[in-house]
Design an enzyme around this catalytic site. Sequence first.
Site, PDB file in Angstrom:
ATOM      1  N   ARG A  29      44.715  30.913  37.597  1.00  0.00           N
ATOM      2  CA  ARG A  29      43.632  31.877  37.325  1.00  0.00           C
ATOM      3  C   ARG A  29      44.219  33.226  36.882  1.00  0.00           C
ATOM      4  O   ARG A  29      44.104  33.613  35.730  1.00  0.00           O
ATOM      5  CB  ARG A  29      42.752  32.013  38.584  1.00  0.00           C
ATOM      6  CG  ARG A  29      41.421  32.718  38.368  1.00  0.00           C
ATOM      7  CD  ARG A  29      41.502  34.223  38.320  1.00  0.00           C
ATOM      8  NE  ARG A  29      42.127  34.824  39.498  1.00  0.00           N
ATOM      9  CZ  ARG A  29      42.448  36.109  39.576  1.00  0.00           C
ATOM     10  NH1 ARG A  29      42.229  36.927  38.556  1.00  0.00           N
ATOM     11  NH2 ARG A  29      43.047  36.597  40.653  1.00  0.00           N
ATOM     12  N   ASP A  30      44.893  33.918  37.772  1.00  0.00           N
ATOM     13  CA  ASP A  30      45.399  35.261  37.436  1.00  0.00           C
ATOM     14  C   ASP A  30      46.464  35.152  36.347  1.00  0.00           C
ATOM     15  O   ASP A  30      46.576  36.033  35.482  1.00  0.00           O
ATOM     16  CB  ASP A  30      45.989  35.920  38.694  1.00  0.00           C
ATOM     17  CG  ASP A  30      45.922  37.441  38.670  1.00  0.00           C
ATOM     18  OD1 ASP A  30      45.572  38.003  37.624  1.00  0.00           O
ATOM     19  OD2 ASP A  30      46.221  38.064  39.706  1.00  0.00           O
ATOM     20  N   HIS A 221      48.270  40.853  47.655  1.00  0.00           N
ATOM     21  CA  HIS A 221      48.275  40.370  46.272  1.00  0.00           C
ATOM     22  C   HIS A 221      49.061  41.375  45.436  1.00  0.00           C
ATOM     23  O   HIS A 221      48.530  42.387  44.991  1.00  0.00           O
ATOM     24  CB  HIS A 221      46.809  40.273  45.809  1.00  0.00           C
ATOM     25  CG  HIS A 221      46.601  39.796  44.413  1.00  0.00           C
ATOM     26  ND1 HIS A 221      46.156  38.515  44.114  1.00  0.00           N
ATOM     27  CD2 HIS A 221      46.713  40.421  43.222  1.00  0.00           C
ATOM     28  CE1 HIS A 221      46.023  38.387  42.807  1.00  0.00           C
ATOM     29  NE2 HIS A 221      46.348  39.524  42.238  1.00  0.00           N
ATOM     30  N   HIS A 223      51.476  42.535  42.288  1.00  0.00           N
ATOM     31  CA  HIS A 223      52.019  42.321  40.941  1.00  0.00           C
ATOM     32  C   HIS A 223      53.402  42.970  40.919  1.00  0.00           C
ATOM     33  O   HIS A 223      53.674  43.916  41.656  1.00  0.00           O
ATOM     34  CB  HIS A 223      51.080  42.908  39.889  1.00  0.00           C
ATOM     35  CG  HIS A 223      49.842  42.075  39.692  1.00  0.00           C
ATOM     36  ND1 HIS A 223      49.683  41.218  38.633  1.00  0.00           N
ATOM     37  CD2 HIS A 223      48.715  41.946  40.443  1.00  0.00           C
ATOM     38  CE1 HIS A 223      48.507  40.609  38.728  1.00  0.00           C
ATOM     39  NE2 HIS A 223      47.896  41.030  39.826  1.00  0.00           N
ATOM     40  N   CYS A 254      46.338  41.319  34.285  1.00  0.00           N
ATOM     41  CA  CYS A 254      44.889  41.440  34.321  1.00  0.00           C
ATOM     42  C   CYS A 254      44.447  41.976  32.969  1.00  0.00           C
ATOM     43  O   CYS A 254      44.935  43.021  32.532  1.00  0.00           O
ATOM     44  CB  CYS A 254      44.435  42.376  35.432  1.00  0.00           C
ATOM     45  SG  CYS A 254      42.641  42.598  35.411  1.00  0.00           S
ATOM     46  N   ASN A 263      52.164  38.434  38.493  1.00  0.00           N
ATOM     47  CA  ASN A 263      52.137  38.489  39.953  1.00  0.00           C
ATOM     48  C   ASN A 263      53.532  38.229  40.504  1.00  0.00           C
ATOM     49  O   ASN A 263      54.413  37.730  39.810  1.00  0.00           O
ATOM     50  CB  ASN A 263      51.229  37.379  40.493  1.00  0.00           C
ATOM     51  CG  ASN A 263      49.787  37.579  40.125  1.00  0.00           C
ATOM     52  OD1 ASN A 263      49.392  37.318  39.001  1.00  0.00           O
ATOM     53  ND2 ASN A 263      48.993  38.038  41.073  1.00  0.00           N
TER      54      ASN A 263
HETATM   55  P1  HMG Z   1      27.730  42.550  32.015  1.00  0.00           P
HETATM   56  O1  HMG Z   1      27.955  42.601  30.536  1.00  0.00           O
HETATM   57  O2  HMG Z   1      27.366  43.817  32.729  1.00  0.00           O
HETATM   58  O3  HMG Z   1      26.717  41.382  32.359  1.00  0.00           O
HETATM   59  O4  HMG Z   1      29.062  41.970  32.650  1.00  0.00           O
HETATM   60  P2  HMG Z   1      25.174  41.424  32.715  1.00  0.00           P
HETATM   61  O5  HMG Z   1      25.005  41.248  34.179  1.00  0.00           O
HETATM   62  O6  HMG Z   1      24.535  42.614  32.074  1.00  0.00           O
HETATM   63  O7  HMG Z   1      24.665  40.101  31.956  1.00  0.00           O
HETATM   64  C1  HMG Z   1      24.773  40.013  30.527  1.00  0.00           C
HETATM   65  C2  HMG Z   1      24.733  38.574  30.083  1.00  0.00           C
HETATM   66  O8  HMG Z   1      25.860  37.881  30.589  1.00  0.00           O
HETATM   67  C3  HMG Z   1      23.519  37.803  30.592  1.00  0.00           C
HETATM   68  O9  HMG Z   1      23.151  36.884  29.540  1.00  0.00           O
HETATM   69  C4  HMG Z   1      24.032  37.016  31.762  1.00  0.00           C
HETATM   70  O10 HMG Z   1      23.341  35.797  32.008  1.00  0.00           O
HETATM   71  C5  HMG Z   1      25.460  36.713  31.296  1.00  0.00           C
HETATM   72  P3  HMG Z   1      21.842  37.139  28.646  1.00  0.00           P
HETATM   73  O11 HMG Z   1      20.714  37.205  29.631  1.00  0.00           O
HETATM   74  O12 HMG Z   1      22.101  38.467  27.977  1.00  0.00           O
HETATM   75  O13 HMG Z   1      21.862  35.969  27.729  1.00  0.00           O
HETATM   76  N1  HMG Z   1      26.322  36.522  32.474  1.00  0.00           N
HETATM   77  C6  HMG Z   1      27.085  35.461  32.718  1.00  0.00           C
HETATM   78  N2  HMG Z   1      27.318  34.335  32.024  1.00  0.00           N
HETATM   79  C7  HMG Z   1      28.147  33.433  32.584  1.00  0.00           C
HETATM   80  N3  HMG Z   1      28.737  33.602  33.788  1.00  0.00           N
HETATM   81  C8  HMG Z   1      28.532  34.720  34.488  1.00  0.00           C
HETATM   82  C9  HMG Z   1      27.684  35.697  33.951  1.00  0.00           C
HETATM   83  N4  HMG Z   1      27.278  36.906  34.401  1.00  0.00           N
HETATM   84  C10 HMG Z   1      26.450  37.401  33.495  1.00  0.00           C
HETATM   85  N5  HMG Z   1      29.106  34.871  35.695  1.00  0.00           N
HETATM   86  C11 HMG Z   1      30.171  40.745  34.416  1.00  0.00           C
HETATM   87  C12 HMG Z   1      29.203  41.868  34.064  1.00  0.00           C
HETATM   88  C13 HMG Z   1      30.516  40.881  35.875  1.00  0.00           C
HETATM   89  C14 HMG Z   1      29.488  39.419  34.140  1.00  0.00           C
HETATM   90  C15 HMG Z   1      31.426  40.902  33.517  1.00  0.00           C
HETATM   91  O14 HMG Z   1      31.895  42.199  33.657  1.00  0.00           O
HETATM   92  C16 HMG Z   1      32.512  39.939  33.856  1.00  0.00           C
HETATM   93  O15 HMG Z   1      32.372  38.732  33.659  1.00  0.00           O
HETATM   94  N6  HMG Z   1      33.651  40.444  34.345  1.00  0.00           N
HETATM   95  C17 HMG Z   1      34.784  39.608  34.771  1.00  0.00           C
HETATM   96  C18 HMG Z   1      36.090  40.311  34.553  1.00  0.00           C
HETATM   97  C19 HMG Z   1      37.221  39.473  35.097  1.00  0.00           C
HETATM   98  O16 HMG Z   1      37.111  38.283  35.312  1.00  0.00           O
HETATM   99  N7  HMG Z   1      38.389  40.133  35.321  1.00  0.00           N
HETATM  100  C20 HMG Z   1      39.572  39.485  35.825  1.00  0.00           C
HETATM  101  C21 HMG Z   1      39.469  39.088  37.278  1.00  0.00           C
HETATM  102  S1  HMG Z   1      39.778  40.422  38.421  1.00  0.00           S
HETATM  103  C22 HMG Z   1      41.519  40.456  38.569  1.00  0.00           C
HETATM  104  O17 HMG Z   1      42.212  39.816  37.825  1.00  0.00           O
HETATM  105  C23 HMG Z   1      42.126  41.258  39.701  1.00  0.00           C
HETATM  106  C24 HMG Z   1      42.634  40.363  40.838  1.00  0.00           C
HETATM  107  O18 HMG Z   1      43.642  39.489  40.381  1.00  0.00           O
HETATM  108  C25 HMG Z   1      43.207  41.237  41.964  1.00  0.00           C
HETATM  109  C26 HMG Z   1      44.186  42.309  41.491  1.00  0.00           C
HETATM  110  O19 HMG Z   1      45.229  41.983  40.910  1.00  0.00           O
HETATM  111  O20 HMG Z   1      43.846  43.474  41.714  1.00  0.00           O
HETATM  112  C27 HMG Z   1      41.510  39.513  41.424  1.00  0.00           C
HETATM  113 MG    MG Z   2      45.788  40.032  40.171  1.00  0.00          MG
END
Ligand code: HMG
Ligand code: MG
Length: 315
Positions: A29-30, A221, A223, A254, A263
């Site tokens: 995933r990450d 966690h 990096h 990320c 990581n």
């Molecule tokens: P948004 O644009 O604000 O979404 O994104 P929304 O809530 O306004 O919805 C817009 C449209 O997206 C809608 O469709 C929803 O249905 C659709 P429409 O009605 O316009 O046709 N939608 C989705 N579709 C599929 N699956 C979903 C989903 N949600 C909404 N789940 C949102 C907000 C949270 C969805 C977006 O910002 C997002 O997906 N972000 C994910 C970012 C991400 O994955 N980042 C990496 C992971 S975090 C990380 O790596 C850090 C970590 O490792 C720890 C560390 O290292 O610190 C964990």
């Molecule tokens: Mg991470």
Amino acid sequence: MNTPELGLPMAVPAEGLPARVRIHEVGARDGLQNEKAVVPVEVKAEFIRRLAGTGLTTIEATSFVHPKWVPQLADAEDLYPAVAGLPVSLPVLVPNERGLDRALALGARRVAVFASATESFAKANLNRTVDEALAMFEPVVRRAKAEDVHVRGYLSMCFGDPWEGAVPVPRVVKVCRALLDMGCDELSLGDTIGVATPGHVTALLTALTEAGVPVSALAVHFHDTYGQALSNTLAALQRGVATVDASAGGLGGCPYAKSATGNLATEDLVWMLQGLGIDTGVDLGRLVATSVWMAAHLGRPSPSRTVRALSHQEQ
Ligand code: HMG
Ligand code: MG
């Protein structure tokens, strides 16, 4: 003290550390979310199968996020069923109820929400303020718990943030408390851009303990941007943390945090833990072979020092 085997460190236990550490593997995933090229779903499934064959018991599989935000994981609906039968835990990231619906429809039993300690990263990663993101997670956690699904709460930018600089410990403690009070079973403290150093890790863990957060609920966690991930891990083990996130071969980063690199490499972690006589259940040789196999698919050598040393990769 035991007799060293070829390819394994001599085990010399140190006092005050956990007897066993659970590794929460995040490479699929990450790691893969940050690859420029999209890795084919069959390769991802085979990667997870091979990881499961190394003795790892918790393998984060993918994210049910918006496919436009993380195109590399847009195949979650195809990947999850391909690996769901493996005898390991396969947590998945879900940012909102839409993500939870998608995960539950495929039978996921462990999910993770992912909050931020800083406003800048909350905006960049989730298009929300910190409080709006917590409000988005609240129904996710409530519904997951109602179905007896395990919930991990990630907290990003616990130490430093690329836009805001150093992150004050009390702010991190506040968001941790909010995630726990919401019902998260476990918290993973993220050093998203790898700027933490061991004293800072100790200070945060001390503050969390003082705020009533049980160390048994905490994971770390790290990096490895500045080469501090293993030192930081040791500092966390000394405070009683026994769940450590790591990524096979050191894959990762990320997409929404510019300075995030890979990581902590799982192999480097296993090498240190074996040297400390701490049980992980992981076969290091098989793990190295898995990362070498994955590196061949990605077309570049693994950044893990242990993978390089044990596989004699060209530098
Ligand atoms: P948004 O644009 O604000 O979404 O994104 P929304 O809530 O306004 O919805 C817009 C449209 O997206 C809608 O469709 C929803 O249905 C659709 P429409 O009605 O316009 O046709 N939608 C989705 N579709 C599929 N699956 C979903 C989903 N949600 C909404 N789940 C949102 C907000 C949270 C969805 C977006 O910002 C997002 O997906 N972000 C994910 C970012 C991400 O994955 N980042 C990496 C992971 S975090 C990380 O790596 C850090 C970590 O490792 C720890 C560390 O290292 O610190 C964990
Ligand atoms: Mg991470």
